[in-house]
Design an enzyme around this catalytic site. Structure first.
Site, PDB file in Angstrom:
ATOM      1  N   HIS A  15      30.771  93.388  84.273  1.00  0.00           N
ATOM      2  CA  HIS A  15      29.723  92.389  84.118  1.00  0.00           C
ATOM      3  C   HIS A  15      29.974  91.618  82.828  1.00  0.00           C
ATOM      4  O   HIS A  15      30.802  92.010  82.002  1.00  0.00           O
ATOM      5  CB  HIS A  15      28.332  93.043  84.100  1.00  0.00           C
ATOM      6  CG  HIS A  15      28.089  93.921  82.911  1.00  0.00           C
ATOM      7  ND1 HIS A  15      28.747  95.117  82.706  1.00  0.00           N
ATOM      8  CD2 HIS A  15      27.246  93.782  81.842  1.00  0.00           C
ATOM      9  CE1 HIS A  15      28.328  95.680  81.587  1.00  0.00           C
ATOM     10  NE2 HIS A  15      27.422  94.883  81.035  1.00  0.00           N
TER      11      HIS A  15
ATOM     12  N   ASP B   7      29.986  93.087  75.105  1.00  0.00           N
ATOM     13  CA  ASP B   7      30.731  94.301  74.776  1.00  0.00           C
ATOM     14  C   ASP B   7      31.665  94.730  75.889  1.00  0.00           C
ATOM     15  O   ASP B   7      32.470  95.647  75.706  1.00  0.00           O
ATOM     16  CB  ASP B   7      29.775  95.435  74.391  1.00  0.00           C
ATOM     17  CG  ASP B   7      28.705  95.703  75.440  1.00  0.00           C
ATOM     18  OD1 ASP B   7      28.207  94.745  76.040  1.00  0.00           O
ATOM     19  OD2 ASP B   7      28.353  96.882  75.639  1.00  0.00           O
ATOM     20  N   HIS B   8      31.596  94.050  77.032  1.00  0.00           N
ATOM     21  CA  HIS B   8      32.476  94.373  78.157  1.00  0.00           C
ATOM     22  C   HIS B   8      33.448  93.238  78.491  1.00  0.00           C
ATOM     23  O   HIS B   8      34.278  93.403  79.387  1.00  0.00           O
ATOM     24  CB  HIS B   8      31.642  94.693  79.398  1.00  0.00           C
ATOM     25  CG  HIS B   8      30.784  95.901  79.238  1.00  0.00           C
ATOM     26  ND1 HIS B   8      31.129  97.136  79.740  1.00  0.00           N
ATOM     27  CD2 HIS B   8      29.597  96.061  78.607  1.00  0.00           C
ATOM     28  CE1 HIS B   8      30.177  98.019  79.427  1.00  0.00           C
ATOM     29  NE2 HIS B   8      29.244  97.381  78.734  1.00  0.00           N
TER      30      HIS B   8
END
Length: 301
Positions: A63, A67-68
């Site tokens: 997603h 932080d991803h």
């Protein structure tokens, strides 16, 4: 020799710490490398872990929270700077296409590598190779999120005692494996099913059907456990799991090796995640992840 292992590049959640980088996970699966959720700083963590741009074949983003995914820009530019000689596929939620476009072209650089965009819009298979099928399942998070699962095709294990009983030896064994029959002897007569290995990657989500489907029967499950159980209310509110919830999923799914990760900066004792996971009844192999850790897939039963 084929290698199947997880290389952990980062284990923090929204806020990195002195000891935990933002997310990043590389799965080495035979001759391929699949990079999951490259957060900020992933390119440097790859260097520290001995992972080269040439090792990457796929990028999977669950997603588009920073932080991803904020590391996508640097990773994509590094792939092109190093002139990776093979094409790379990128999977991510289709609803976040505008974010992927912005990250892919965040600054000026010269494109030298074929990057195939293959966004995810629904549950189901994304890619089929001789070594694995890559699948996606929808998760439950404030923004659209998908988890990923690799399933190796089942094979056959030859049984020496049955081969001897049927008088099959030498080159005839190979003929039987390729053709499925040798005279009156069938492959089923002299072998048994060798179950394919299974891996799942589950990030930011509440408990939902997709979590259980991804975890089912996994040899190695990498799953977020942002919160401890006493903060279950916060986990539900923000779309996350607790250590006990993640472990209960693994317990019920028959997971062999559970890797907990994506920890909130509010906690200072990693051992508490392990204690709560054991208290939830998970009895298999358990790892509380830390940066630059390498976790091999369990050996076949």
């Amino acid at each position: 020799m084929s290698v199947r292992e997880l290389v952990v590049l980062g284990t923090a959640s929204q806020v990195p710490t002195r000891h935990r980088n933002h997310n990043g996970y590389l799965l080495r699966w035979d001759g391929e490398g699949i990079l999951f959720d490259p957060g900020e700083g992933t390119q440097r963590q790859m260097l520290r872990a001995g992972v080269a741009a040439h090792d990457l074949n796929r990028i999977c983003v669950t997603h588009f929270h920073g932080d991803h995914s904020l590391g996508l820009a640097g990773v994509i530019q590094r792939i092109n700077l190093d002139r990776v000689p093979h094409g790379i596929s990128a999977h991510y939620p289709l609803s976040g296409q505008r974010f992927f476009d912005r990250l892919r072209y965040a600054t000026a650089y010269r494109e030298t590598v074929r990057l195939t965009e293959a966004p995810v819009a629904a549950d189901g298979p994304l890619a089929v190779t001789p070594s694995y099928t890559l699948q996606a399942r929808r998760l439950s998070h404030p923004v659209e999120s998908y988890g990923y699962r690799l399933v190796e095709p089942d094979g056959r294990r030859m049984l020496p005692d049955r081969l001897a009983a049927h008088g099959v030896r030498g080159p005839d064994v190979g003929v039987l494996q390729r053709e499925g029959r040798l005279g009156k002897v069938t492959l089923e007569d002299v072998s048994e099913v060798r179950r394919g290995q299974r891996f799942a990657f589950v990030m930011d989500t509440r408990l939902c059907e997709g979590v259980h489907a991804l975890a089912e029967g996994c040899d190695l499950l990498v799953i977020e456990s942002t919160f401890l159980d006493e903060d279950a209310g916060l986990a539900e509110e923000h779309g996350h799991l607790t250590a006990g919830q993640a472990a209960a999923v693994a317990r019920d799914a028959g997971v062999r090796h559970l890797v907990l990760t994506h920890f909130s900066q509010r906690y200072t004792d990693p051992g508490e995640f392990e204690r709560q996971a054991r208290a939830a009844g998970f009895a298999g192999e358990l790892t509380v992840a830390y940066d630059l850790l390498r976790v091999p897939l369990p050996k076949r039963r």
